[in-house]
Design a protein around this motif. Structure first.
Motif, short mmCIF file in Angstrom:
data_model
loop_
_atom_site.label_atom_id
_atom_site.label_comp_id
_atom_site.label_asym_id
_atom_site.label_seq_id
_atom_site.Cartn_x
_atom_site.Cartn_y
_atom_site.Cartn_z
N THR A 15 0.88 -1.23 0.16
CA THR A 15 0.55 -0.52 -0.24
C THR A 15 1.15 2.04 -0.29
O THR A 15 2.29 1.30 0.23
CB THR A 15 -0.45 -0.34 1.44
OG1 THR A 15 0.24 0.76 2.24
CG2 THR A 15 -1.80 -1.55 1.33
N ARG A 16 0.28 2.71 -0.39
CA ARG A 16 1.20 3.71 0.06
C ARG A 16 1.92 3.74 1.08
O ARG A 16 3.11 3.68 1.43
CB ARG A 16 -0.06 4.54 -0.47
CG ARG A 16 0.37 6.34 -0.56
CD ARG A 16 -0.01 6.78 -1.07
NE ARG A 16 -0.26 8.85 -0.79
CZ ARG A 16 0.18 8.49 -2.00
NH1 ARG A 16 0.21 7.83 -3.18
NH2 ARG A 16 0.70 9.70 -2.46
N HIS A 17 0.55 3.32 2.37
CA HIS A 17 1.51 3.56 3.29
C HIS A 17 2.95 2.59 3.92
O HIS A 17 3.90 3.06 4.78
CB HIS A 17 0.86 3.22 4.51
CG HIS A 17 1.13 2.89 5.82
ND1 HIS A 17 0.98 4.44 6.11
CD2 HIS A 17 1.37 1.67 6.81
CE1 HIS A 17 1.93 4.03 7.92
NE2 HIS A 17 2.26 2.81 8.01
N ASP A 18 2.74 1.73 3.44
CA ASP A 18 4.09 0.16 3.08
C ASP A 18 5.10 1.31 2.67
O ASP A 18 6.47 0.55 2.95
CB ASP A 18 3.44 -0.72 2.27
CG ASP A 18 2.27 -2.22 3.32
OD1 ASP A 18 2.20 -1.61 4.76
OD2 ASP A 18 1.85 -2.58 2.04
N TYR B 100 5.42 4.34 2.23
CA TYR B 100 5.64 5.02 3.62
C TYR B 100 6.79 5.34 4.77
O TYR B 100 7.68 5.88 4.81
CB TYR B 100 4.66 6.50 3.51
CG TYR B 100 5.28 7.33 4.76
CD1 TYR B 100 5.24 8.56 4.41
CD2 TYR B 100 4.47 6.62 5.60
CE1 TYR B 100 5.85 9.18 5.91
CE2 TYR B 100 5.63 7.83 7.30
CZ TYR B 100 5.97 8.44 7.03
OH TYR B 100 5.92 9.29 7.93
N VAL B 101 6.59 3.66 4.87
CA VAL B 101 6.87 3.47 6.18
C VAL B 101 8.32 2.66 5.52
O VAL B 101 9.63 3.18 6.28
CB VAL B 101 6.08 2.27 7.02
CG1 VAL B 101 6.75 1.01 7.82
CG2 VAL B 101 4.85 2.98 7.44
#
Length: 71
Positions: free
Chosen positions: A37-40, A42-43
């Motif tokens: 995901t986009r969050h993955d 980012y992290v």
């Protein structure tokens, strides 16, 4: 314009700030996995950057963009 170097499917820009001390921007390309995901991403990028630059581990995010690398 021809690019002979392999690039990722997505382009990112991430700017981190240590208020009153230092601000820096990282850019590049990355190819996420099919379930990412986009969050993955980012992290992943924060962890990748702070592994090399530990002083930015608690920095404020000023800007984050993740876009398709295709035109």
């Amino acid at each position: 314009m021809e690019n002979t170097r392999q690039q990722g499917t997505h382009h990112y820009v991430l700017t981190l700030d240590l208020p009153g001390r230092e601000m820096a921007t990282w850019t590049g390309t990355v190819t996420p996995g099919p379930a990412d995901t986009r969050h993955d991403l980012y992290v992943f990028l924060r962890e990748h950057i702070t592994a090399d630059q530990p002083r930015f581990a608690r920095a404020n995010v000023v800007f984050f963009a993740l876009e398709s690398n295709a035109l």
